[in-house]
Design an enzyme around this catalytic site. Sequence first.
Site, PDB file in Angstrom:
ATOM      1  N   ALA A 231       0.832  -1.197   0.000  1.00 42.57           N
ATOM      2  CA  ALA A 231       0.000   0.000   0.000  1.00 42.57           C
ATOM      3  C   ALA A 231       0.873   1.256   0.000  1.00 42.57           C
ATOM      4  CB  ALA A 231      -0.914  -0.012   1.224  1.00 42.57           C
ATOM      5  N   GLY A 233       2.782   4.487   1.055  1.00 39.02           N
ATOM      6  CA  GLY A 233       3.282   4.957   2.344  1.00 39.02           C
ATOM      7  C   GLY A 233       3.836   3.880   3.260  1.00 39.02           C
ATOM      8  N   THR A 234       3.921   2.642   2.771  1.00 39.25           N
ATOM      9  CA  THR A 234       4.431   1.580   3.640  1.00 39.25           C
ATOM     10  C   THR A 234       5.953   1.556   3.677  1.00 39.25           C
ATOM     11  OG1 THR A 234       4.009   0.105   1.784  1.00 39.25           O
ATOM     12  CG2 THR A 234       2.496  -0.016   3.629  1.00 39.25           C
ATOM     13  N   GLY A 235       6.591   2.364   2.830  1.00 32.44           N
ATOM     14  CA  GLY A 235       8.042   2.473   2.909  1.00 32.44           C
ATOM     15  C   GLY A 235       8.789   1.802   1.771  1.00 32.44           C
ATOM     16  N   LYS A 236       8.149   1.638   0.621  1.00 33.11           N
ATOM     17  CA  LYS A 236       8.806   0.983  -0.508  1.00 33.11           C
ATOM     18  C   LYS A 236       9.968   1.814  -1.045  1.00 33.11           C
ATOM     19  CE  LYS A 236       4.866   0.679  -2.697  1.00 33.11           C
ATOM     20  NZ  LYS A 236       3.975   1.209  -1.652  1.00 33.11           N
ATOM     21  N   HIS A 451     -26.335  11.384  20.313  1.00 34.53           N
ATOM     22  CA  HIS A 451     -25.878  10.513  19.221  1.00 34.53           C
ATOM     23  C   HIS A 451     -24.567   9.812  19.611  1.00 34.53           C
ATOM     24  CE1 HIS A 451     -25.360   9.572  14.803  1.00 34.53           C
ATOM     25  NE2 HIS A 451     -24.119   9.418  15.237  1.00 34.53           N
ATOM     26  N   GLU A 452     -23.602  10.609  20.037  1.00 34.69           N
ATOM     27  CA  GLU A 452     -22.303  10.022  20.383  1.00 34.69           C
ATOM     28  C   GLU A 452     -22.412   9.111  21.606  1.00 34.69           C
ATOM     29  OE1 GLU A 452     -20.029  10.035  18.296  1.00 34.69           O
ATOM     30  OE2 GLU A 452     -20.937  11.579  17.050  1.00 34.69           O
ATOM     31  N   HIS A 455     -23.503   5.673  20.667  1.00 35.74           N
ATOM     32  CA  HIS A 455     -22.384   4.817  20.229  1.00 35.74           C
ATOM     33  C   HIS A 455     -21.611   4.312  21.449  1.00 35.74           C
ATOM     34  CE1 HIS A 455     -22.667   5.643  15.977  1.00 35.74           C
ATOM     35  NE2 HIS A 455     -22.424   6.940  16.093  1.00 35.74           N
ATOM     36  N   ASP A 527     -22.512   6.496   9.562  1.00 37.54           N
ATOM     37  CA  ASP A 527     -22.718   5.265  10.330  1.00 37.54           C
ATOM     38  C   ASP A 527     -23.449   4.229   9.488  1.00 37.54           C
ATOM     39  OD1 ASP A 527     -21.624   6.599  12.482  1.00 37.54           O
ATOM     40  OD2 ASP A 527     -23.576   7.254  13.245  1.00 37.54           O
TER      41      ASP A 527
HETATM   42  P1  ADP Z   1       5.952   4.228  -0.454  1.00 35.85           P
HETATM   43  O1  ADP Z   1       7.090   4.323  -1.407  1.00 35.85           O
HETATM   44  O2  ADP Z   1       5.664   2.820  -0.018  1.00 35.85           O
HETATM   45  O3  ADP Z   1       4.711   4.930  -0.883  1.00 35.85           O
HETATM   46  P2  ADP Z   1       7.626   5.898   1.147  1.00 35.85           P
HETATM   47  O4  ADP Z   1       8.858   5.078   1.238  1.00 35.85           O
HETATM   48  O5  ADP Z   1       7.613   6.974   0.135  1.00 35.85           O
HETATM   49  O6  ADP Z   1       6.377   4.949   0.909  1.00 35.85           O
HETATM   50  O7  ADP Z   1       7.283   6.482   2.581  1.00 35.85           O
HETATM   51  C1  ADP Z   1       7.246   7.856   2.820  1.00 35.85           C
HETATM   52  C2  ADP Z   1       7.933   8.202   4.109  1.00 35.85           C
HETATM   53  O8  ADP Z   1       7.273   7.598   5.215  1.00 35.85           O
HETATM   54  C3  ADP Z   1       9.342   7.664   4.164  1.00 35.85           C
HETATM   55  O9  ADP Z   1      10.234   8.567   3.596  1.00 35.85           O
HETATM   56  C4  ADP Z   1       9.571   7.510   5.657  1.00 35.85           C
HETATM   57  O10 ADP Z   1       9.961   8.716   6.245  1.00 35.85           O
HETATM   58  C5  ADP Z   1       8.196   7.151   6.161  1.00 35.85           C
HETATM   59  N1  ADP Z   1       8.087   5.695   6.295  1.00 35.85           N
HETATM   60  C6  ADP Z   1       7.321   4.872   5.558  1.00 35.85           C
HETATM   61  N2  ADP Z   1       7.461   3.596   5.930  1.00 35.85           N
HETATM   62  C7  ADP Z   1       8.373   3.582   6.923  1.00 35.85           C
HETATM   63  C8  ADP Z   1       8.960   2.551   7.719  1.00 35.85           C
HETATM   64  N3  ADP Z   1       8.617   1.271   7.547  1.00 35.85           N
HETATM   65  N4  ADP Z   1       9.865   2.901   8.633  1.00 35.85           N
HETATM   66  C9  ADP Z   1      10.186   4.197   8.821  1.00 35.85           C
HETATM   67  N5  ADP Z   1       9.688   5.208   8.098  1.00 35.85           N
HETATM   68  C10 ADP Z   1       8.773   4.929   7.167  1.00 35.85           C
HETATM   69 ZN    ZN Z   2     -22.480   8.348  14.479  1.00 37.99          ZN
END
Ligand code: ADP
Ligand code: ZN
Length: 649
Positions: A231, A233-236, A451-452, A455, A527
């Site tokens: 996904a 932002g996972t750090g690829k 409402h809250e 929940h 909801d």
């Molecule tokens: P992707 O390429 O999977 O979309 P990114 O490598 O660009 O994700 O992640 C963006 C930033 O988020 C990185 O530069 C880092 O600062 C932070 N980040 C994401 N995953 C990690 C991780 N597993 N450990 C530490 N920092 C992370």
């Molecule tokens: Zn609600």
Amino acid sequence: MSRRPGGTPQQPQRKTWTILFIVLVINYLLMQWFLGGSNNAVPVPYTVFKQQVASGNVHAIHSQGTSIQGQFTNPVTLPALEGSPQQAGSAPPRSVSTFTTVVPDFADPGLESFLATHNVQISARPIESGSSLSGLLFGFGPVLLIIAFYVWLYRRAAKQAGGMGAGMFGLGKSKARRYDQSQEKKVSFEDVAGIDEAENELVEIVDFLKNPKKYTALGATAPKGILLVGAPGTGKTLLAKAVAGEADVPFFSMSGSEFVEMIVGVGAARVRDLFKQAREHAPSIIFIDEIDSIGRARGQAVMGGASEQEQTLNQILTEMDGFSGKEDVIVLAATNQPETLDKALLRAGRFDRRVVVNLPDKTGREAILQVHTREKPLAAELDLMEVAATTPGLSGADLKNLCNEAALLAAKRGQAEIRQKDFIDALEKIILGPERPIILSNADRERIAYHESGHAILGLVVPGADPVNRVTIVPRGQALGVTYQRPPADRYNYPEAYLRARIIGMLGGRAAEEVVYGTKTTGAENDIEQATELARSMVTRWGMSEKLGMVQLASRQNPYLGVGQRQLDAVSEQTAALIDAEVHKIINDSHEQAKQLLREHRHQLDALVAALLSRETLDEHEILEVTGLPPAPALKDLPNPVKPENTGA
Ligand code: ADP
Ligand code: ZN
């Protein structure tokens, strides 16, 4: 609204090619419109013109200088015209109705009276207007528009390629800046946390890049291409950089998406250039981000972008096939949609290795939080494990953002250290948006509080519900109030009783409004949406409807993008009706239960509302104190809701 952390990533859509197409069509139409009048007029000899006037076939003319334009009342067929230049060769006969002709240089002094005797109306325009500005604009306007559009496109493309305003002519010059070669701040595995499995798989690559001889001596060749799947932002990207940093080799990167909008031919040239540079600096690493935007299966491409995408893709394949194995260039590519990739990319010798980068679990999140708070002053009471526990579903990039927001908040509050509360508030801001100062009437505030509280109370009394750790009636983003519930541990497997408890809790907001006021508001939209989606999944994906049984009715769209991405399979009309009926049943039963439970706990509901109206936000401890209720019993203490004869083990 009831909330759990987590987010749905969105894919940006590329519309440039559509825009280009529309602009070209508009240009074409404009040209037709502006140039049409004079283009349709067929030049005829002066003598023919006079003949036609004499035979009464012309009623009106426009004259401009020595040129005359007009219409034949009855169309005249050209080859029939004596001395017509069009007659030359084997030109097909043309029927002419709009004509133009030129009065000979020696002038025809009798023309005026000749026209008058044949009742021809004369109108005239001054000579200059033929070459006036408006004429120019009409003639060249569309062309200018096209040129302007291309310039704009070039600039955009060049900018996206990293030219930073290099503009049209910088396209070729900006090469050096296109790839991230900045190794001043080297990334190492120290900076990567929480994705250990993926990291371990890449350690081997680092070793190869460091000691290629160790491997080549044994006749082993390194993998050429590795696909990082996960996904956003996972750090690829981070992992790829860390591999380069650890091996101490240059890192060349480009993003697939920038090619989609590029002018045909540039993409392939870029790829060639990228690989050339990487070879010159071997051993090195090439990183191709978002490879799905160029590597999409051929034929599946978007209109207009197809040929460019294909050329770029073919160039990548050619370059990778050209590796002799001695070059020590390793290509890493990232995608979150591996299933859309062209099979040719995944063949042996190309991206034949796949490393899955998962969202971090609780321990992983804590490790990532530690990485991103390394250089920040933290209060002693701050418990990163606790923060990690409240953030299931967040990616590494989200957590980094969270750390930064918390630090910003601490600074804004004039603190010297970051506290737990800064993290909690930052999380709320990230998930729901900033606090929104809106003026609410007392009646509205009370209704939101009910409402809250609805929940929250259900989160306390429905067995198996996630603990309620926060209730607030401070408006934020789209929400007027929020109830937070979080699982005691990350969940990977959801018992049916838990899902039912969640649906009941989700419907608790509306149920409370109904129990207390007897009327409904729009406040429950979110909801209802969530509850319906969950109920639908129970029926179509998890085999939790007795009537439909264990048949998969909705297929996995994209396993890397979370649970929401499903599509109902093609089913018969009866099945579709049955699905709807079963979903309705789950929702209706849950709704009834929610109302029933709230009636039974009306006293606690009122107490919670009173506390919320005076304090606005209550934490877990305060909620338990105000209501006098114990936390909901955990599921393992419960009988299984599935009838005993069905339980296998
Ligand atoms: P992707 O390429 O999977 O979309 P990114 O490598 O660009 O994700 O992640 C963006 C930033 O988020 C990185 O530069 C880092 O600062 C932070 N980040 C994401 N995953 C990690 C991780 N597993 N450990 C530490 N920092 C992370
Ligand atoms: Zn609600």
